[in-house]
Enzyme design. Structure first.
Site, PDB file in Angstrom:
ATOM      1  N   LYS A  62      12.869  38.708  26.156  1.00  0.00           N
ATOM      2  CA  LYS A  62      13.325  38.245  24.604  1.00  0.00           C
ATOM      3  C   LYS A  62      12.517  37.336  24.104  1.00  0.00           C
ATOM      4  O   LYS A  62      12.064  37.479  22.877  1.00  0.00           O
ATOM      5  CB  LYS A  62      14.954  37.987  24.775  1.00  0.00           C
ATOM      6  N   ASP A 107      16.808  30.386  20.861  1.00  0.00           N
ATOM      7  CA  ASP A 107      17.328  31.007  22.255  1.00  0.00           C
ATOM      8  C   ASP A 107      18.854  30.715  22.390  1.00  0.00           C
ATOM      9  O   ASP A 107      19.242  29.800  22.002  1.00  0.00           O
ATOM     10  CB  ASP A 107      16.395  30.412  23.203  1.00  0.00           C
ATOM     11  N   THR A 156      21.970  36.165  25.803  1.00  0.00           N
ATOM     12  CA  THR A 156      22.523  36.911  26.956  1.00  0.00           C
ATOM     13  C   THR A 156      23.792  37.288  27.146  1.00  0.00           C
ATOM     14  O   THR A 156      24.126  38.008  27.988  1.00  0.00           O
ATOM     15  CB  THR A 156      22.362  36.140  28.238  1.00  0.00           C
ATOM     16  N   ARG A 215      10.434  38.890  35.050  1.00  0.00           N
ATOM     17  CA  ARG A 215      10.148  37.544  35.466  1.00  0.00           C
ATOM     18  C   ARG A 215      10.456  37.685  37.066  1.00  0.00           C
ATOM     19  O   ARG A 215       9.468  36.780  37.498  1.00  0.00           O
ATOM     20  CB  ARG A 215      11.127  36.592  34.883  1.00  0.00           C
TER      21      ARG A 215
END
Length: 357
Positions: A62, A107, A156, A215
């Site tokens: 993202k 974020d 999330t 990740r």
């Protein structure tokens, strides 16, 4: 090792591996195609694109997509986060300093404080903020016009976003977990940026243990590189990949020590459950929140445990993965569902049981 979240040091390491353009971004074909259309149309009109909301589990890209949006638009990127904005004045200071066409990335936007959320509503829709001057009865609101800008929000937990805020985003994209083939492409690209040669077999092995998350794949790649440099001959082959992942206790499914401890406690000590979250957490010596947010999502997604109103239960796949024999369903069961009235550790007594909520 396989947690999807990243700390500050890892974010710095990831920066060198991030793709810069949309065509370099691997995976997420639907979101990438839709987003490309939005950006190209805005550039053709000479206008700022609609606000963008990106949702999905951590580690899927993202933040990278937010940086790519700014790069594709040729605009600068302003980065902040929901937890960092606790007052409307904090957000007003950020918004009033934006330049025309700039991209504001927020974020964890679902964690914005309520006063800041209400200020953001007006800023996103009308491109203005109301600055309050004075106090008490003499206070007055002075509207301050803002240049057109684009908000890119990442979350999330999209379900925690209030409807008024969610509706102000013109484009919403949900990022899904990556397939092993997509992760292999990510690994090959990352290996090239790191200046190491990665064998196809090693890339396949690492991708299969990365929980569908780029990740984690990049993190494991760096650990395999470390092993090859210190204990191997420098080549990232299948032998180096398997040996390194064994050192870091990441098994064939991508489970680490804590995952196996939770699954082992559920099967071996509680006879497959049901058992409550807090009891399970105490058994493995972790906080209940850690088990619920870090361990459970992956185990549930892989079909290894189930969540029921009475507590967590192990599935047949969990017993098979641990190499254990499931209990006989016809065997007599004691209080709380433990075979023979024992609590799984061989001691009789009161059942270790709590709510499964």
């Amino acid at each position: 090792m396989v947690a999807p979240a990243a700390d500050d040091l890892e974010r710095a390491a990831e920066a060198a591996l991030r793709p810069r353009r949309l065509e370099e971004f691997v995976g997420q074909l639907v979101v990438r195609d839709q987003l490309s259309l939005v950006l190209q149309a805005a550039l053709a009109r000479g206008a700022t694109p609609d606000h963008v909301l990106l949702s999905g589990p951590p580690g899927l890209g993202k933040t990278t997509l937010a940086m790519i949006i700014a790069a594709e638009l040729g605009a600068s990127l302003r980065v902040t986060s929901g937890p960092a904005i606790q007052h409307a004045g904090d957000l007003a200071a950020v918004l009033s300093s934006l330049e025309e066409g700039e991209v504001l990335f927020i974020d964890e936007i679902h964690r914005l404080a309520r006063p800041a959320e209400e200020l953001l509503y007006v800023a996103m829709e009308d491109f203005r903020v109301d600055v309050v001057v004075g106090k008490g009865a003499g206070a007055s609101a002075i509207p301050l016009a803002l240049p057109p800008f684009t908000v890119v929000g990442a979350t999330t937990r999209a379900g925690l976003l209030p409807a008024p805020l969610r509706d102000r985003f013109g484009f919403t994209g949900h990022l899904d977990f990556y397939s092993p083939d997509e992760l292999q492409r990510v690994l090959v690209r990352s290996a090239g940026l790191l200046g190491v040669r990665l064998d196809a077999d090693a890339a396949h092995e690492i991708a299969g243990r990365s929980r569908g998350t780029p990740r984690i794949a990049n993190r494991l790649l760096r650990r395999v590189r470390d092993w090859a440099q210190v204990r191997g001959d420098g080549s990232l082959d299948l032998r180096a990949a398997r040996a390194a992942l064994e050192v870091y206790e990441v098994d064939e499914l991508g489970m680490d020590r804590l995952d196996r401890a939770v699954l082992g406690a559920l099967c071996a000590r509680f006879n497959g459950g049901p058992v409550g979250l807090s009891t399970l957490a105490v058994t493995v010596g972790e906080e209940a929140e850690t088990v619920e947010t870090v361990v459970e999502p992956f185990l549930v997604r892989e079909g290894l445990i189930g969540r029921t109103p009475r507590g967590r239960v192990a599935t047949a796949a969990a017993w098979a993965h641990l190499g254990l024999t499931p209990p006989d369903p016809l065997a007599p069961r004691g209080p709380g569902g433990l075979t023979g009235g024992r609590n799984g550790s061989g001691r009789t007594g009161r059942t270790l049981f709590d709510t499964g909520a």
